[in-house]
Design an enzyme around this catalytic site. Structure first.
Site, PDB file in Angstrom:
ATOM      1  N   HIS A 131      -4.857   2.348   6.150  1.00  0.00           N
ATOM      2  CA  HIS A 131      -4.692   0.935   6.520  1.00  0.00           C
ATOM      3  C   HIS A 131      -3.785   0.218   5.524  1.00  0.00           C
ATOM      4  O   HIS A 131      -2.879  -0.533   5.923  1.00  0.00           O
ATOM      5  CB  HIS A 131      -6.065   0.258   6.570  1.00  0.00           C
ATOM      6  CG  HIS A 131      -6.013  -1.235   6.627  1.00  0.00           C
ATOM      7  ND1 HIS A 131      -6.090  -1.946   7.805  1.00  0.00           N
ATOM      8  CD2 HIS A 131      -5.890  -2.168   5.641  1.00  0.00           C
ATOM      9  CE1 HIS A 131      -6.008  -3.242   7.544  1.00  0.00           C
ATOM     10  NE2 HIS A 131      -5.895  -3.400   6.235  1.00  0.00           N
ATOM     11  N   GLU A 132      -4.024   0.452   4.241  1.00  0.00           N
ATOM     12  CA  GLU A 132      -3.212  -0.213   3.218  1.00  0.00           C
ATOM     13  C   GLU A 132      -1.760   0.252   3.281  1.00  0.00           C
ATOM     14  O   GLU A 132      -0.832  -0.547   3.095  1.00  0.00           O
ATOM     15  CB  GLU A 132      -3.800   0.037   1.826  1.00  0.00           C
ATOM     16  CG  GLU A 132      -5.210  -0.506   1.625  1.00  0.00           C
ATOM     17  CD  GLU A 132      -5.333  -1.988   1.953  1.00  0.00           C
ATOM     18  OE1 GLU A 132      -4.313  -2.701   1.863  1.00  0.00           O
ATOM     19  OE2 GLU A 132      -6.440  -2.429   2.303  1.00  0.00           O
ATOM     20  N   HIS A 135       0.071  -1.649   5.877  1.00  0.00           N
ATOM     21  CA  HIS A 135       0.614  -2.926   5.384  1.00  0.00           C
ATOM     22  C   HIS A 135       1.963  -2.707   4.699  1.00  0.00           C
ATOM     23  O   HIS A 135       2.908  -3.477   4.898  1.00  0.00           O
ATOM     24  CB  HIS A 135      -0.350  -3.561   4.382  1.00  0.00           C
ATOM     25  CG  HIS A 135      -1.470  -4.331   5.005  1.00  0.00           C
ATOM     26  ND1 HIS A 135      -1.261  -5.341   5.916  1.00  0.00           N
ATOM     27  CD2 HIS A 135      -2.818  -4.248   4.834  1.00  0.00           C
ATOM     28  CE1 HIS A 135      -2.428  -5.852   6.282  1.00  0.00           C
ATOM     29  NE2 HIS A 135      -3.385  -5.206   5.650  1.00  0.00           N
ATOM     30  N   GLU A 207      -3.532  -7.965  10.115  1.00  0.00           N
ATOM     31  CA  GLU A 207      -4.651  -7.051   9.872  1.00  0.00           C
ATOM     32  C   GLU A 207      -4.849  -6.131  11.069  1.00  0.00           C
ATOM     33  O   GLU A 207      -5.098  -4.932  10.911  1.00  0.00           O
ATOM     34  CB  GLU A 207      -5.931  -7.833   9.579  1.00  0.00           C
ATOM     35  CG  GLU A 207      -5.972  -8.496   8.213  1.00  0.00           C
ATOM     36  CD  GLU A 207      -5.827  -7.500   7.073  1.00  0.00           C
ATOM     37  OE1 GLU A 207      -6.453  -6.419   7.127  1.00  0.00           O
ATOM     38  OE2 GLU A 207      -5.075  -7.794   6.137  1.00  0.00           O
TER      39      GLU A 207
END
Length: 296
Positions: A131-132, A135, A207
């Site tokens: 997930h990071e 980003h 997100e």
């Protein structure tokens, strides 16, 4: 794709709000001045926010020899994402969380807290790290910097309107100074509020995008869903909430994978994160779609 479009539309609305207020308050010249000042204010944030955020939590870089399994996990995920391997940092705080920082994939870092390393299993941690990296891959730091620049300019214009009204600088073609002052006060309150709400909406949409990107990078949407579920449960623990209030800077809460700070309904309007239940639901739906034979 829907969330990408939503981000573009929200940035468009934010820009339109800035142009409308700028023209109303200060004309073309004042609008340009406000934008340039806000741009310089966010220049520092864009280029140095990674160092500031890491220093704020006393994070230190994790060397390969300390945790080879963690480095190999991040390296594999970075290859799958098609980006350079970011540096890995450890933030010595008990609240389980993680965040990414850095202005682009070539200057990125991911940070994990000591708490998250103790709470999650390796599959869940892999989902969080993916997930990071989502980003990082999507350049969300750049997007948030653009939104912050425009939002900052709007706030400056609102301040200009407020002080101009009280100093009498708005008297040209104005036969009703009381109405002008009241209008400026309303603008002073409403304009920054509207800009903030739009910025928060952009953050929430990013997100969702990072969740989807991370799920595809790791190949395991349910790993991230399980991690989010566990982190959300822990975040509601009164003891953890007390620790979070002491360890987490509210100004950096938007960087975390889940919001570590609790709040009521009004606070949720200003939340930088969408509801965790909705994030989990979307990930579970994505997991079904990624199953072989789906739709046939």
């Amino acid at each position: 794709m829907a969330n990408q479009l939503k981000t573009v539309l929200l940035l468009g609305v934010l820009t339109g709000l800035f142009l409308a207020i700028g023209h109303l308050v200060a004309g073309k010249q004042g609008m340009i001045i406000a934008f340039v000042v806000a741009l310089f204010m966010n220049f520092f944030s864009y280029f140095f926010s990674d160092k500031v955020a890491l220093a704020m939590y006393g994070a230190r870089e994790i060397m390969y020899e300390e945790a080879p399994w963690l480095h190999e996990m991040v390296e594999d995920l970075a290859k799958r994402a098609g980006i350079p391997k970011p540096k890995i940092y450890l933030a010595p705080i008990a609240v389980p969380n993680a965040f990414a920082t850095g202005r682009d994939p070539n200057h990125a870092a991911v940070a994990v807290t000591s708490g998250i390393l103790q709470i999650l299993d390796k599959d869940e941690l892999r989902g969080v790290l993916a997930h990071e990296l989502g980003h990082v891959k999507n350049r969300d730091i750049l997007i948030s910097s653009i939104a912050a620049t425009i939002g900052g300019a709007i706030s400056m214009l609102a301040n200009m309107a407020y002080y101009t009204a009280f100093l009498g600088g708005n008297d040209r073609e104005n036969n009703n100074p009381i109405a002008s002052i009241i209008g400026s006060i309303i603008l002073f309150i409403v304009a920054p509020l509207a800009a903030t709400l739009i910025q928060m909406a952009i953050s929430r949409s990013r997100e969702f995008v990072a969740d989807e990107a991370g799920a595809k990078i790791s190949g395991c949407p349910l790993c991230l869903a399980n991690a989010l579920r566990r982190l959300e449960e822990i975040a509601h623990n009164p003891q953890i909430q007390e620790i979070a209030s002491q360890e987490i800077n509210p100004g950096t809460a938007h960087m975390m994978i889940v919001n570590p700070l609790s709040g009521d309904f009004i606070m949720k309007l200003f939340s930088t994160h969408p509801p965790t239940e909705e994030r989990i639901r979307r990930l579970e739906e994505l997991a079904r779609k990624m199953q072989p034979g789906y739709g046939f």
